[in-house]
Design a protein around this motif. Sequence first.
Motif, PDB file in Angstrom:
ATOM      1  N   UNK A 146       7.583  -2.506   3.973  1.00 37.46           N
ATOM      2  CA  UNK A 146       6.912  -2.280   5.244  1.00 37.46           C
ATOM      3  C   UNK A 146       5.393  -2.292   5.060  1.00 37.46           C
ATOM      4  N   UNK A 147       4.938  -1.788   3.924  1.00 36.04           N
ATOM      5  CA  UNK A 147       3.499  -1.800   3.633  1.00 36.04           C
ATOM      6  C   UNK A 147       2.974  -3.225   3.554  1.00 36.04           C
ATOM      7  N   UNK A 148       3.737  -4.083   2.867  1.00 37.77           N
ATOM      8  CA  UNK A 148       3.333  -5.498   2.774  1.00 37.77           C
ATOM      9  C   UNK A 148       3.371  -6.170   4.140  1.00 37.77           C
ATOM     10  N   UNK A 149       4.401  -5.854   4.896  1.00 40.91           N
ATOM     11  CA  UNK A 149       4.555  -6.459   6.221  1.00 40.91           C
ATOM     12  C   UNK A 149       3.420  -6.031   7.163  1.00 40.91           C
ATOM     13  N   UNK A 150       2.975  -4.768   7.035  1.00 38.34           N
ATOM     14  CA  UNK A 150       1.938  -4.250   7.932  1.00 38.34           C
ATOM     15  C   UNK A 150       0.604  -4.957   7.722  1.00 38.34           C
ATOM     16  N   UNK A 151       0.258  -5.239   6.458  1.00 39.63           N
ATOM     17  CA  UNK A 151      -1.026  -5.881   6.186  1.00 39.63           C
ATOM     18  C   UNK A 151      -0.943  -6.665   4.883  1.00 39.63           C
ATOM     19  N   UNK A 152      -0.403  -7.875   4.906  1.00 39.48           N
ATOM     20  CA  UNK A 152      -0.210  -8.652   3.681  1.00 39.48           C
ATOM     21  C   UNK A 152      -1.503  -9.123   3.040  1.00 39.48           C
ATOM     22  N   UNK A 153      -2.656  -8.975   3.742  1.00 40.49           N
ATOM     23  CA  UNK A 153      -3.921  -9.465   3.181  1.00 40.49           C
ATOM     24  C   UNK A 153      -4.618  -8.420   2.318  1.00 40.49           C
ATOM     25  N   UNK A 154      -4.088  -7.175   2.302  1.00 34.77           N
ATOM     26  CA  UNK A 154      -4.716  -6.137   1.478  1.00 34.77           C
ATOM     27  C   UNK A 154      -4.458  -6.382  -0.006  1.00 34.77           C
ATOM     28  N   UNK A 155      -5.181  -5.644  -0.849  1.00 37.56           N
ATOM     29  CA  UNK A 155      -4.997  -5.762  -2.297  1.00 37.56           C
ATOM     30  C   UNK A 155      -3.703  -5.045  -2.678  1.00 37.56           C
ATOM     31  N   UNK A 156      -2.625  -5.805  -2.808  1.00 40.22           N
ATOM     32  CA  UNK A 156      -1.302  -5.201  -2.948  1.00 40.22           C
ATOM     33  C   UNK A 156      -0.643  -5.538  -4.288  1.00 40.22           C
ATOM     34  N   UNK A 157      -1.446  -5.862  -5.319  1.00 41.27           N
ATOM     35  CA  UNK A 157      -0.861  -6.205  -6.612  1.00 41.27           C
ATOM     36  C   UNK A 157      -0.015  -5.092  -7.192  1.00 41.27           C
ATOM     37  N   UNK A 158      -0.502  -3.842  -7.072  1.00 35.50           N
ATOM     38  CA  UNK A 158       0.250  -2.698  -7.598  1.00 35.50           C
ATOM     39  C   UNK A 158       1.545  -2.487  -6.828  1.00 35.50           C
ATOM     40  N   UNK A 159       1.507  -2.705  -5.501  1.00 38.02           N
ATOM     41  CA  UNK A 159       2.726  -2.555  -4.703  1.00 38.02           C
ATOM     42  C   UNK A 159       3.776  -3.579  -5.120  1.00 38.02           C
ATOM     43  N   UNK A 160       3.345  -4.831  -5.358  1.00 41.30           N
ATOM     44  CA  UNK A 160       4.288  -5.849  -5.848  1.00 41.30           C
ATOM     45  C   UNK A 160       4.900  -5.415  -7.175  1.00 41.30           C
ATOM     46  N   UNK A 161       4.075  -4.830  -8.067  1.00 39.12           N
ATOM     47  CA  UNK A 161       4.580  -4.377  -9.364  1.00 39.12           C
ATOM     48  C   UNK A 161       5.603  -3.255  -9.171  1.00 39.12           C
ATOM     49  N   UNK A 162       5.314  -2.326  -8.249  1.00 41.67           N
ATOM     50  CA  UNK A 162       6.258  -1.232  -7.966  1.00 41.67           C
ATOM     51  C   UNK A 162       7.592  -1.763  -7.443  1.00 41.67           C
ATOM     52  N   UNK A 163       7.512  -2.755  -6.549  1.00 41.82           N
ATOM     53  CA  UNK A 163       8.747  -3.345  -6.011  1.00 41.82           C
ATOM     54  C   UNK A 163       9.531  -4.032  -7.124  1.00 41.82           C
ATOM     55  N   UNK A 164       8.817  -4.719  -8.002  1.00 36.45           N
ATOM     56  CA  UNK A 164       9.484  -5.349  -9.145  1.00 36.45           C
ATOM     57  C   UNK A 164      10.199  -4.334 -10.013  1.00 36.45           C
ATOM     58  N   UNK A 165       9.556  -3.180 -10.236  1.00 32.44           N
ATOM     59  CA  UNK A 165      10.184  -2.125 -11.048  1.00 32.44           C
ATOM     60  C   UNK A 165      11.466  -1.608 -10.406  1.00 32.44           C
TER      61      UNK A 165
END
Length: 635
Positions: A146-165
């Motif tokens: 939902x965080x990615x969906x709300x604003x995909x242009x933000x600096x979300x590298x750490x969120x992608x890593x968390x989802x991968x984990x």
Amino acid sequence: MRIKIIILICILSEFPLKAQVNLDSLYSVWQDQTQPDSIRTNAFSDYIWDGYLFSQPDSAAILAEELVSFGKDNNYLRAQFAGYTLQGVSWVNRSDYKKTLSYYIRALEIAKEMDHPAALAIAYSNLGSVYHDKGDLTAALDNYLKSLEANPTMKMGTTFLNIGNIYKNQGNLTKALEYYRKSLELNKKEGHQHEQASSLSMIGGIYREQEDYARSLDYYSRSLKIFKQINNQNGIADTYSDIGVLYDKQGEYQEALRYHKKSLAVYEQLGNMDGVALSLNNLGAINLELGDYGKALENCQRGFDISVNIQSLVRKRASCSCLYDAHKALGNDDKALYYLELLKAVEDSLNTRETAKRLQQMEFQEEARLIQEAHEEEVRRKERTRNISFIAGIFFLLLAGSFYMRWHYVRKSKASLQIEKDRSENLLLNILPEEIARELKEKGKADAREFDMVSILFTDFKNFTEQGAKLTATELVNDINDCFEAFDAIIEKYGIEKIKTIGDAYMAAGGLPVPSSDSVKRTVLAALEMQEFISKRKAKMEALEKQAFEMRVGIHTGPVVAGIVGIKKFQYDVWGDTVNTASRMESHGEVGLVNISQTTYDLLKDDPEFNFQSRGKIVAKGKGEIEMYFVARKK
């Protein structure tokens, strides 16, 4: 977390931030009512963050509440959002995840009311981090997405890593790899070297699990290069260890030794004792593969000593397994058996800890749902209040519909909560007797009790040490587990209580925690069925030309004291001379038979279902001469 809040403040400001010299100047800006609300909010947020959040979290929470009140009084949603977020962080620092969740949900509701993409992204990401920390991976993944969906242009590298984990923890390596690559791409673009190295390392780990060793080594090497460039010593040590494991999997033991020695040197320099124990255990395991048993003993003994000092059960388990194999290979049977029994005890502790963790996770998930429901109900109440002022004519219709939906929703929620409650209770009943578990839940403790007539049953395998020396650790543990699983089913069938296992010994008791008139008979019937199972199993194993255990069983009946021991890793146990006498019944019994005391015989001698064989008086250690009998079922 700090980066997220600073980004939020910058994005939400209506005016550029002015450089602040110190806490006093920040507070002065906050007090200056001539300043715009945005400047005052930013200054007070920085004041709370820099001055109190990580040193005085209680004070930070009070100040953040002042910021929330300011936002409410001035109808300024951005101040409310910042205040609720800061309150959530203050409770994270005190490890109170329930209150953290409550404030983060309030921040999310404000972000929705603001309809601001950046605020929504941060709110969902914060919620994801709480659920992730508490082991609710489904809820964590939902909020990260939902965080990615709300604003995909933000600096979300750490969120992608968390989802991968999360996907990796769930065993979905394909999805994990997809998000690790997205994280790597973003971190490269944004120039975050540490996060980039972490993403490379995680990708290398996925390829290692998929046995694509060439790619795995390539990504580990790229990760190592970056960690060296930024002089991140922990990252360097971790990557050395990962590469060592990679070479070990390929059977390239000399290269594996070289990298594990490198990781050991860096961990020792850092004083990272968990890493030191990990490297020593890895070195010992490779020494075993190479037949260097003396070196394996040296490394794994050091790893064992460190694991005891740092109280790491995971490291201790690896050390015990290594020491068992090394002592067995060197013919040190007594020491091998010692570490095997210690290994089983450690695994029991890990299983108990995992059970406790699951119970805590279930409790948190249940509480999280209740918090979520409470906030949703608050939002619905506010919406109903606004709607009443605009749509008075259809008030009763809306109210009736709301009541119906609420009733339906509560009914479904109660059913869901009941399922979780039943699951938690079943886990607790795997640890304690039902009567004791009920008392523990009602009173918070369980008092020790005296019982006048309890039958204590002991089993023990004959020549266990000699037979165990002929088996691998895995084979030996599997054989014991096969027998004990069957015993668990038998005692459940006859309604007697399992007390504990001690190495290759099994202990149970009939007549507690709820006394019964036929508990002695049921205990003897359970013992006879255990011997029958062992005899049949031995015949099957010998037909396959495999080793099989033979067993002695002893029973004595008398008074005991029973209760819960300790407050951590608690266990229901029994004490008294009856226990010692029952142990003597077992040790002076014979293979394939059930040996009982005079007391137990006197209680059953008139039962037509049994045959008894007097053995006369037999000298037992510490007890003198004791009258003993063999018991069997009449055919």
